[in-house]
Design a protein around this motif. Structure first.
Motif, PDB file in Angstrom:
ATOM      1  N   PRO A 151      71.653  41.799  66.681  1.00 44.84           N
ATOM      2  CA  PRO A 151      71.907  40.581  65.895  1.00 44.84           C
ATOM      3  C   PRO A 151      73.392  40.303  65.671  1.00 44.84           C
ATOM      4  O   PRO A 151      73.823  39.144  65.757  1.00 44.84           O
ATOM      5  CB  PRO A 151      71.200  40.876  64.566  1.00 44.84           C
ATOM      6  N   LEU A 152      74.175  41.346  65.406  1.00 48.05           N
ATOM      7  CA  LEU A 152      75.607  41.126  65.214  1.00 48.05           C
ATOM      8  C   LEU A 152      76.263  40.687  66.520  1.00 48.05           C
ATOM      9  O   LEU A 152      77.123  39.797  66.534  1.00 48.05           O
ATOM     10  CB  LEU A 152      76.268  42.401  64.691  1.00 48.05           C
ATOM     11  N   GLY A 153      75.875  41.304  67.640  1.00 49.26           N
ATOM     12  CA  GLY A 153      76.399  40.872  68.938  1.00 49.26           C
ATOM     13  C   GLY A 153      76.028  39.440  69.258  1.00 49.26           C
ATOM     14  O   GLY A 153      76.840  38.673  69.795  1.00 49.26           O
ATOM     15  N   ALA A 154      74.791  39.047  68.919  1.00 48.99           N
ATOM     16  CA  ALA A 154      74.370  37.661  69.145  1.00 48.99           C
ATOM     17  C   ALA A 154      75.160  36.696  68.278  1.00 48.99           C
ATOM     18  O   ALA A 154      75.523  35.599  68.720  1.00 48.99           O
ATOM     19  CB  ALA A 154      72.868  37.526  68.854  1.00 48.99           C
ATOM     20  N   ALA A 155      75.453  37.093  67.033  1.00 46.39           N
ATOM     21  CA  ALA A 155      76.247  36.233  66.150  1.00 46.39           C
ATOM     22  C   ALA A 155      77.654  36.042  66.704  1.00 46.39           C
ATOM     23  O   ALA A 155      78.199  34.931  66.695  1.00 46.39           O
ATOM     24  CB  ALA A 155      76.307  36.843  64.750  1.00 46.39           C
TER      25      ALA A 155
END
Length: 284
Positions: A251-255
């Motif tokens: 999720p952090l990488g996608a953000a």
């Protein structure tokens, strides 16, 4: 107009539309949804949703410095490609065969080699024991340390991105009336004035297209920053890779990826509007 005729364009564009939706829209939508998922280091991706990924990225000086570095390197690369590529395209348009074909092959040559191979080649040239450093030592200037710096990334990116600048500009020049420059010369304009006031305004859209491509590809580049920047000099794409593959915090990488995408789109749309407005003003 019959119903069959009016529906023909839609029918012909349907396969391309499906491909676009499946390969572009759907992955981006899934990435956006993933960026709002919560994450636990012990469990993994959770089913709950949160804005903490975006607040973490936008409030952390570490990530902000990486965003700034990414935009700075992409901007410098784009400027250098414009400064180098536009004159090259102009010279290429004034060549005759077979020299034009030979130089065109030289220009697009970097696209025929894998980006990883090119990056390793530049790492050997720019390293402390590379050709450039050895030449500097022979001249008495001492060793040159370029590898694992922003300069090394910019040099390699310019080498890779130049064809994406030259080809659109060269195509725009090819569409111009070949009698424009001689007409300007006959009216007393110098060669520089003819190029500056006659040629450049009419190829500004070609420069726009090339610069947008170069900026977008440079800002999202992964292999070159990863190989020539090292582990300490990160750009946005390398951070996304680390979050996905090393930290497993998807999720952090996608953000991060979505923020970079939105920033690129805003910058490119603003630049596009500015250049087109200037072109309309110049061309009347």
């Amino acid at each position: 107009m019959t119903a069959q005729t009016s529906s023909t364009p839609w029918f012909l564009s349907f396969p391309g539309l499906i491909f676009f939706l499946g390969m572009v829209v759907l992955p981006l939508t899934l990435t956006a949804v993933l960026s709002f998922h919560a994450y636990d280091f012990n469990i993994g991706v959770l089913d709950s949703y949160t804005l903490s990924n975006y607040t973490t990225v936008l409030s952390d000086p570490y990530f902000l410095s990486i965003f700034w570095r990414t935009l700075r390197i992409a901007f410098v690369t784009t400027v250098l490609c414009v400064v180098i590529g536009v004159p090259e395209a102009y010279i290429l348009s004034r060549m005759w065969n077979p020299w034009r074909s030979i130089f065109l092959l030289v220009i697009i040559g970097p696209l025929l080699v894998s980006v990883v191979v090119r990056s390793f080649g530049w790492s050997m040239l720019l390293g402390s024991t590379g050709l450039i450093s050895k030449a500097s030592i022979m001249l008495g200037l001492g060793p040159v340390r370029i590898l694992y710096s922003e300069a090394a990334i910019v040099i390699a990116l310019v080498h890779v991105m130049l064809p994406f600048m030259i080809i659109p500009v060269w195509t725009a020049i090819q569409k111009l009336d070949p009698g424009l420059e001689p007409a300007a010369w006959s009216l007393g304009a110098s060669r520089f004035t003819a190029v500056r006031r006659i040629i450049l305004p009419q190829i500004s859209l070609g420069v726009l297209s090339g610069s947008l491509i170069v900026f977008g590809l440079s800002a999202s580049s992964f292999a070159i920053p990863g190989l020539l920047g090292g582990r300490r000099l990160k750009m946005a794409a390398t951070v996304v890779y680390d979050e996905y593959m090393h930290e497993l915090n998807w999720p952090l990488g996608a953000a991060i990826a979505f923020i970079v995408l939105v920033a690129n789109l805003l910058i490119m749309l603003a630049y596009n509007r500015m250049i087109e407005a200037k072109a309309r003003k110049v061309l009347g």
